[in-house]
Motif scaffolding. Structure first.
Motif, short mmCIF file in Angstrom:
data_model
loop_
_atom_site.label_atom_id
_atom_site.label_comp_id
_atom_site.label_asym_id
_atom_site.label_seq_id
_atom_site.Cartn_x
_atom_site.Cartn_y
_atom_site.Cartn_z
N HIS A 148 32.02 52.41 -13.00
CA HIS A 148 32.87 51.53 -12.19
C HIS A 148 33.77 50.72 -13.11
O HIS A 148 33.29 50.13 -14.08
CB HIS A 148 31.97 50.58 -11.37
CG HIS A 148 32.74 49.59 -10.55
ND1 HIS A 148 33.16 49.87 -9.26
CD2 HIS A 148 33.18 48.34 -10.82
CE1 HIS A 148 33.82 48.82 -8.78
NE2 HIS A 148 33.84 47.87 -9.70
N LYS A 160 37.44 44.43 -11.81
CA LYS A 160 38.40 43.42 -12.28
C LYS A 160 37.92 42.73 -13.56
O LYS A 160 38.71 42.46 -14.45
CB LYS A 160 38.60 42.36 -11.18
CG LYS A 160 39.74 42.75 -10.24
CD LYS A 160 39.82 41.95 -8.95
CE LYS A 160 39.54 40.48 -9.07
NZ LYS A 160 39.52 39.78 -7.78
N THR A 161 36.64 42.45 -13.62
CA THR A 161 36.15 41.68 -14.77
C THR A 161 35.07 42.39 -15.57
O THR A 161 34.62 41.86 -16.59
CB THR A 161 35.59 40.31 -14.31
OG1 THR A 161 34.54 40.56 -13.37
CG2 THR A 161 36.66 39.44 -13.67
N HIS A 174 18.66 41.90 -11.93
CA HIS A 174 18.88 43.25 -12.48
C HIS A 174 18.89 43.27 -14.01
O HIS A 174 18.91 44.32 -14.62
CB HIS A 174 20.17 43.87 -11.91
CG HIS A 174 21.45 43.22 -12.36
ND1 HIS A 174 22.67 43.86 -12.24
CD2 HIS A 174 21.72 42.02 -12.93
CE1 HIS A 174 23.63 43.08 -12.70
NE2 HIS A 174 23.09 41.96 -13.13
N MET A 203 24.07 48.42 -3.92
CA MET A 203 24.50 47.04 -3.65
C MET A 203 24.53 46.74 -2.14
O MET A 203 24.93 47.58 -1.34
CB MET A 203 25.88 46.78 -4.24
CG MET A 203 25.94 46.91 -5.76
SD MET A 203 24.83 45.77 -6.62
CE MET A 203 25.68 44.22 -6.35
P1 ADP Z 1 35.06 44.30 -8.68
O1 ADP Z 1 34.35 45.59 -8.46
O2 ADP Z 1 35.03 43.42 -7.44
O3 ADP Z 1 36.44 44.43 -9.26
P2 ADP Z 1 33.63 43.59 -11.14
O4 ADP Z 1 34.68 43.80 -12.16
O5 ADP Z 1 32.73 42.41 -11.27
O6 ADP Z 1 34.18 43.42 -9.66
O7 ADP Z 1 32.77 44.93 -11.07
C1 ADP Z 1 31.40 44.95 -11.00
C2 ADP Z 1 30.95 45.82 -9.82
O8 ADP Z 1 29.65 46.33 -10.07
C3 ADP Z 1 30.88 45.06 -8.52
O9 ADP Z 1 31.45 45.84 -7.51
C4 ADP Z 1 29.39 44.86 -8.28
O10 ADP Z 1 29.05 44.81 -6.92
C5 ADP Z 1 28.79 46.06 -8.96
N1 ADP Z 1 27.45 45.84 -9.52
C6 ADP Z 1 26.99 44.70 -10.10
N2 ADP Z 1 25.72 44.85 -10.52
C7 ADP Z 1 25.35 46.12 -10.20
C8 ADP Z 1 24.15 46.89 -10.38
N3 ADP Z 1 23.08 46.38 -10.97
N4 ADP Z 1 24.13 48.18 -9.93
C9 ADP Z 1 25.23 48.71 -9.32
N5 ADP Z 1 26.40 48.04 -9.13
C10 ADP Z 1 26.46 46.76 -9.57
#
Ligand code: ADP
Ligand code: TMP
Length: 253
Positions: free
Chosen positions: A15, A18-19, A76, A93
């Motif tokens: 994935h 954004k951050t 986690h 999630m």
């Molecule tokens: P976004 O996806 O909103 O741009 P981020 O850059 O924070 O935000 O990306 C982190 C993504 O990973 C989020 O969509 C979050 O829901 C997901 N995420 C966070 N922790 C986990 C995890 N342990 N397992 C799977 N997905 C996760």
């Protein structure tokens, strides 16, 4: 089975957010999380790249997750590797942002026409459906049951953990002379259990400095990289090295 997280290897990009970037590993149950340097101001539109921010958020998130773990709140977080990654349990999630509010600010004071900073007699827990196309509408548990996003048991646990996290985090920040106005949590499930996921950092908490009344979410908006960088470094220092130690912690920093 015990897993030695130091032996995990990064596999594929899972994935690109954004951050953060998430990567799969050679173990199906674990992911690597890499923080980015992008800062998206809470009260502003334009993001800024801030050198060193990713390392600070890695440290702060890891510290706070270990702090929650010391209060038996399942997260986690598994550990840090290579000075760059947080190892986390891979979760399915729950598609909501859980916002916990102790005082009126931001979108809440706008919606309810309340003064910024007005203390709420009891904390408020809100759910927002995580769907950018729909504009993250506010939902309650019945929406989530109807949409097949969650069930009663899970929602009860999410509410219970959110309230407990708020109680311990409020104290955590008070010991560091910050008022925790509000913050965001995300949750995910694995093996029938619910875990706190994503990150808890300066980017997901609205903190007001009790020493000089600074509203931290306001001072990053429209500022230059060097100023934001100084602010992150200062807050990192205060979170990781408080004058009054976290009584339950003896963490590896
Ligand atoms: P976004 O996806 O909103 O741009 P981020 O850059 O924070 O935000 O990306 C982190 C993504 O990973 C989020 O969509 C979050 O829901 C997901 N995420 C966070 N922790 C986990 C995890 N342990 N397992 C799977 N997905 C996760
Ligand atoms: P709000 O006042 O804009 O609703 O934000 C409330 C809190 O939630 C604030 O501490 C910032 C945090 N938050 C996030 O971390 N991510 C988000 O996408 C949103 C909307 C809020």
């Amino acid at each position: 089975m015990e897993v030695n997280i130091k032996k995990l290897e990064k596999a594929q990009l899972f994935h690109d957010g954004k951050t953060k970037k998430l990567y799969t590993t050679n173990h199906p149950e674990f992911l690597f999380v890499e923080f980015k340097n992008e800062v998206f101001p809470m009260e502003g539109k334009k993001s800024t790249k801030v050198r060193g921010k990713s390392a600070i958020n890695l440290e702060v998130a890891s510290y706070i997750f270990q702090f929650l773990d010391s209060y038996h709140i399942p997260t986690h977080f598994m550990g840090k590797v290579g000075g760059k990654y947080m190892v986390v349990r891979r979760l399915e999630m729950v598609p909501i942002h859980v916002i916990i509010r102790n005082a009126a600010a931001g979108s809440f004071s706008k919606s309810f026409r309340m003064e910024d900073g007005q203390i709420l007699p009891a904390p408020i827990i809100e759910f927002y459906f995580k769907n950018a196309k729909l504009g993250y509408p506010m939902v309650n548990e019945y929406h989530l049951y109807a949409f097949g996003s969650s069930n009663q048991d899970e929602i009860r646990n999410i509410q219970r953990y959110s309230a407990k996290i708020n109680a311990v985090m409020k104290n955590f920040f008070e010991r560091r002379n910050f008022q925790l106005i509000d913050f965001k949590l995300e949750f995910g499930r694995s093996g029938g259990k619910i875990y706190v996921a994503d990150e808890i950092t300066l980017d997901t908490c609205r903190l007001w400095d009790q020493t000089d009344d600074r509203h931290l979410e306001k001072i990053t908006a429209g500022k230059k990289e060097t100023e934001i960088s100084k602010l992150y470094a200062e807050i990192r220092q205060r979170i990781l090295h408080p004058r009054t130690k976290d009584e339950k912690l003896n963490l590896v920093r």
